[in-house]
Write a protein that holds these residues in place. Structure first.
Motif, mmCIF file in Angstrom:
data_model
loop_
_atom_site.group_PDB
_atom_site.id
_atom_site.type_symbol
_atom_site.label_atom_id
_atom_site.label_comp_id
_atom_site.label_asym_id
_atom_site.label_seq_id
_atom_site.Cartn_x
_atom_site.Cartn_y
_atom_site.Cartn_z
ATOM 1 N N SER A 1 1.669 -15.986 6.689
ATOM 2 C CA SER A 1 2.431 -15.257 5.681
ATOM 3 C C SER A 1 3.789 -15.917 5.520
ATOM 4 C CB SER A 1 2.569 -13.782 6.069
ATOM 5 O OG SER A 1 3.848 -13.471 6.523
ATOM 6 N N SER A 2 4.465 -15.577 4.446
ATOM 7 C CA SER A 2 5.780 -16.166 4.180
ATOM 8 C C SER A 2 6.912 -15.254 4.631
ATOM 9 C CB SER A 2 5.930 -16.466 2.682
ATOM 10 O OG SER A 2 5.790 -15.279 1.932
ATOM 11 N N GLY A 3 6.597 -14.251 5.427
ATOM 12 C CA GLY A 3 7.628 -13.347 5.936
ATOM 13 C C GLY A 3 7.983 -12.271 4.920
ATOM 14 N N GLY A 4 9.285 -11.972 4.799
ATOM 15 C CA GLY A 4 9.732 -10.962 3.835
ATOM 16 C C GLY A 4 9.203 -9.586 4.180
ATOM 17 N N THR A 5 8.682 -8.882 3.176
ATOM 18 C CA THR A 5 8.201 -7.518 3.391
ATOM 19 C C THR A 5 6.950 -7.479 4.265
ATOM 20 O OG1 THR A 5 7.103 -7.694 1.237
ATOM 21 C CG2 THR A 5 9.198 -6.515 1.303
ATOM 22 N N ASP A 6 6.275 -8.626 4.439
ATOM 23 C CA ASP A 6 5.139 -8.654 5.367
ATOM 24 C C ASP A 6 5.592 -8.288 6.779
ATOM 25 O OD1 ASP A 6 3.545 -9.440 3.304
ATOM 26 O OD2 ASP A 6 3.492 -11.553 3.848
ATOM 27 N N VAL A 7 6.811 -8.700 7.144
ATOM 28 C CA VAL A 7 7.351 -8.385 8.471
ATOM 29 C C VAL A 7 7.539 -6.879 8.612
ATOM 30 C CG1 VAL A 7 9.242 -8.783 10.088
ATOM 31 C CG2 VAL A 7 8.508 -10.621 8.551
ATOM 32 N N ILE A 8 8.102 -6.269 7.578
ATOM 33 C CA ILE A 8 8.298 -4.812 7.586
ATOM 34 C C ILE A 8 6.951 -4.113 7.735
ATOM 35 C CG2 ILE A 8 9.140 -2.833 6.263
ATOM 36 C CD1 ILE A 8 11.072 -4.775 4.862
ATOM 37 N N ALA A 9 5.948 -4.611 7.013
ATOM 38 C CA ALA A 9 4.611 -4.008 7.076
ATOM 39 C C ALA A 9 4.035 -4.091 8.484
ATOM 40 C CB ALA A 9 3.687 -4.709 6.086
ATOM 41 N N MET A 10 4.211 -5.230 9.138
ATOM 42 C CA MET A 10 3.669 -5.429 10.481
ATOM 43 C C MET A 10 4.371 -4.526 11.507
ATOM 44 S SD MET A 10 3.312 -9.570 10.221
ATOM 45 C CE MET A 10 2.606 -9.910 11.816
ATOM 46 N N ILE A 11 5.685 -4.337 11.341
ATOM 47 C CA ILE A 11 6.431 -3.462 12.252
ATOM 48 C C ILE A 11 6.003 -2.008 12.055
ATOM 49 C CG2 ILE A 11 8.722 -2.556 12.808
ATOM 50 C CD1 ILE A 11 9.845 -5.336 12.104
ATOM 51 N N LEU A 12 5.895 -1.570 10.814
ATOM 52 C CA LEU A 12 5.464 -0.201 10.529
ATOM 53 C C LEU A 12 4.046 0.045 11.046
ATOM 54 C CD1 LEU A 12 6.826 0.319 6.899
ATOM 55 C CD2 LEU A 12 7.647 1.414 8.989
ATOM 56 N N LYS A 13 3.196 -0.953 10.889
ATOM 57 C CA LYS A 13 1.810 -0.829 11.350
ATOM 58 C C LYS A 13 1.751 -0.653 12.865
ATOM 59 C CE LYS A 13 -2.691 -3.125 11.142
ATOM 60 N NZ LYS A 13 -3.430 -4.327 10.668
ATOM 61 N N LYS A 14 2.667 -1.302 13.571
ATOM 62 C CA LYS A 14 2.671 -1.252 15.036
ATOM 63 C C LYS A 14 3.118 0.105 15.559
ATOM 64 C CE LYS A 14 4.406 -3.629 19.147
ATOM 65 N NZ LYS A 14 5.169 -4.794 19.677
ATOM 66 N N TYR A 15 4.087 0.737 14.879
ATOM 67 C CA TYR A 15 4.711 1.940 15.437
ATOM 68 C C TYR A 15 4.402 3.228 14.677
ATOM 69 C CZ TYR A 15 7.421 -1.212 18.374
ATOM 70 O OH TYR A 15 7.791 -2.162 19.287
ATOM 71 N N THR A 16 3.782 3.140 13.522
ATOM 72 C CA THR A 16 3.518 4.355 12.752
ATOM 73 C C THR A 16 2.088 4.359 12.230
ATOM 74 O OG1 THR A 16 4.092 3.513 10.535
ATOM 75 C CG2 THR A 16 5.912 4.238 11.935
ATOM 76 N N SER A 17 1.715 5.483 11.633
ATOM 77 C CA SER A 17 0.398 5.594 10.998
ATOM 78 C C SER A 17 0.538 5.577 9.475
ATOM 79 C CB SER A 17 -0.288 6.890 11.442
ATOM 80 O OG SER A 17 0.519 8.012 11.119
ATOM 81 N N VAL A 18 1.676 5.058 9.013
ATOM 82 C CA VAL A 18 1.957 5.019 7.576
ATOM 83 C C VAL A 18 0.967 4.077 6.897
ATOM 84 C CG1 VAL A 18 3.667 4.356 5.837
ATOM 85 C CG2 VAL A 18 4.384 5.535 7.915
ATOM 86 N N ASP A 19 0.512 4.441 5.713
ATOM 87 C CA ASP A 19 -0.322 3.558 4.912
ATOM 88 C C ASP A 19 0.561 2.427 4.389
ATOM 89 O OD1 ASP A 19 -1.752 2.304 2.805
ATOM 90 O OD2 ASP A 19 -3.003 4.087 2.610
ATOM 91 N N ILE A 20 0.465 1.257 5.012
ATOM 92 C CA ILE A 20 1.382 0.157 4.729
ATOM 93 C C ILE A 20 1.258 -0.331 3.293
ATOM 94 C CG2 ILE A 20 2.152 -2.120 5.466
ATOM 95 C CD1 ILE A 20 2.446 0.171 7.517
ATOM 96 N N GLY A 21 0.014 -0.466 2.832
ATOM 97 C CA GLY A 21 -0.201 -0.973 1.475
ATOM 98 C C GLY A 21 0.481 -0.098 0.433
ATOM 99 N N LYS A 22 0.330 1.211 0.583
ATOM 100 C CA LYS A 22 0.954 2.132 -0.364
ATOM 101 C C LYS A 22 2.469 2.111 -0.240
ATOM 102 C CE LYS A 22 -2.972 5.316 -0.713
ATOM 103 N NZ LYS A 22 -3.470 6.689 -0.442
ATOM 104 N N GLY A 23 2.960 1.966 1.006
ATOM 105 C CA GLY A 23 4.405 1.916 1.210
ATOM 106 C C GLY A 23 5.038 0.711 0.546
ATOM 107 N N LEU A 24 4.417 -0.456 0.719
ATOM 108 C CA LEU A 24 4.952 -1.674 0.103
ATOM 109 C C LEU A 24 4.811 -1.627 -1.416
ATOM 110 C CD1 LEU A 24 3.688 -4.423 2.582
ATOM 111 C CD2 LEU A 24 5.973 -3.441 2.401
ATOM 112 N N LEU A 25 3.709 -1.055 -1.896
ATOM 113 C CA LEU A 25 3.531 -0.915 -3.343
ATOM 114 C C LEU A 25 4.613 -0.003 -3.914
ATOM 115 C CD1 LEU A 25 1.906 -1.420 -5.913
ATOM 116 C CD2 LEU A 25 0.451 0.525 -5.292
ATOM 117 N N ALA A 26 4.941 1.071 -3.187
ATOM 118 C CA ALA A 26 5.982 1.994 -3.650
ATOM 119 C C ALA A 26 7.331 1.296 -3.735
ATOM 120 C CB ALA A 26 6.067 3.194 -2.716
ATOM 121 N N SER A 27 7.663 0.462 -2.722
ATOM 122 C CA SER A 27 8.940 -0.257 -2.768
ATOM 123 C C SER A 27 8.960 -1.264 -3.912
ATOM 124 C CB SER A 27 9.197 -0.968 -1.430
ATOM 125 O OG SER A 27 8.248 -1.995 -1.206
ATOM 126 N N ASP A 28 7.838 -1.930 -4.137
ATOM 127 C CA ASP A 28 7.747 -2.868 -5.258
ATOM 128 C C ASP A 28 7.956 -2.154 -6.594
ATOM 129 O OD1 ASP A 28 7.516 -5.316 -4.114
ATOM 130 O OD2 ASP A 28 5.355 -5.506 -4.337
#
Length: 280
Positions: free
Chosen positions: A130-157
């Motif tokens: 990956s090229s980093g950026g919001t992918d890093v945020i997604a990976m951190i959230l995935k590790k510590y939460t049960s948040v739907d990462i795809g929807k979260g990143l789509l919402a920020s976009d």
């Protein structure tokens, strides 16, 4: 060694393709879709920082956070592309500063702003990078939460894209919204195209010549299944194999020239896991 060199080349080329699309077409037109680089366009409007410099700072901060939170394995997979992308964007700004878009055709520039980064991202995702950026945020959230990462990143976009309507103008906002809509679909389609193979079902009475051709000429494997014709009741054999598009043409021509009465079913597939394709 050859595999590492290929991966390094793909990482470099795909990241540079992304950088060209982002700098020359996305930043120059104030398109606000696409994670950190989309947010950078908004930041550049209100601060002395350029979009390239903000992308560099944000990516480096996220990379450092990712290193501490996600570990060395994360850094090995992401740091090279993230640093190369950030440095290239800042370098392009100094080598070729742009005060206006390359052309007077915003739709044409939107296409390049979508297609070039999408090609780069598809290649990176396809080799597990990956090229980093919001992918890093997604990976951190995935590790510590049960948040739907795809929807979260789509919402920020979506938020960044909608902000373009108010920060710039309606036309820029509409182009950004169109870009957001097309981007993810295009990346998925490109990844599927990169992995596309041909899945063969060959129904025949004499499987040996076909299997010999698959093994000896195409250097592929095959599975033979004993079957029975529903109409005649005769014993039949089903040969199952997966080939690249070029190999598929060779097998199809061989069967046509050397086998009579064979029945072929050929379908496209992109999810192949196993020896000779993607590892489990």
């Amino acid at each position: 060694m050859k595999g590492h060199l290929k991966n390094f080349t793909l990482l470099t080329v795909s990241t540079l393709i992304m950088a060209v699309g982002i700098y020359f077409f996305k930043f120059a037109n104030n398109f606000t879709f696409g994670g950190i680089t989309g947010f950078a366009v908004l930041v550049a409007k209100f601060t002395p920082l350029s979009a390239s410099d903000f992308s560099f700072i944000a990516n480096m901060l996220l990379l450092i956070i990712g290193l501490f939170v996600l570990g060395k394995k994360f850094a090995a997979q992401t740091s090279y592309s993230s640093i190369l992308l950030s440095v290239t964007l800042s370098g392009l700004e100094r080598i070729y500063p742009m005060s206006h878009p390359l052309t007077n055709e915003p739709l044409l520039e939107l296409i390049f702003a979508i297609v070039l980064p999408a090609i780069g991202s598809a290649i990176l995702f396809n080799i597990g990078a990956s090229s980093g950026g919001t992918d890093v945020i997604a990976m951190i959230l995935k590790k510590y939460t049960s948040v739907d990462i795809g929807k979260g990143l789509l919402a920020s976009d979506i938020l960044f894209t909608i902000a373009g309507f108010f920060v710039f103008d309606i036309k820029t906002g509409l182009y950004s919204l169109l870009g957001l809509t097309m981007r993810s679909t295009l990346i998925d389609s490109l990844i599927e195209s990169l992995n596309r193979s041909k899945y063969f079902h060959v129904v025949c009475s004499e499987p040996e010549p076909i299997c010999e051709f698959i093994k000896n000429d195409l250097k592929r494997g095959a599975t033979i299944v004993l079957a029975q014709g529903a109409f005649t009741g005769d014993d039949k054999y089903i040969i199952l194999t997966v080939l690249s598009p070029n190999e598929a043409i060779k097998l199809r021509n061989f069967i046509k020239a050397h086998t009579t009465g064979a029945f072929l079913l050929i379908s496209n597939t992109s999810e192949i896991i196993g020896k000779g394709f993607h590892s489990v």
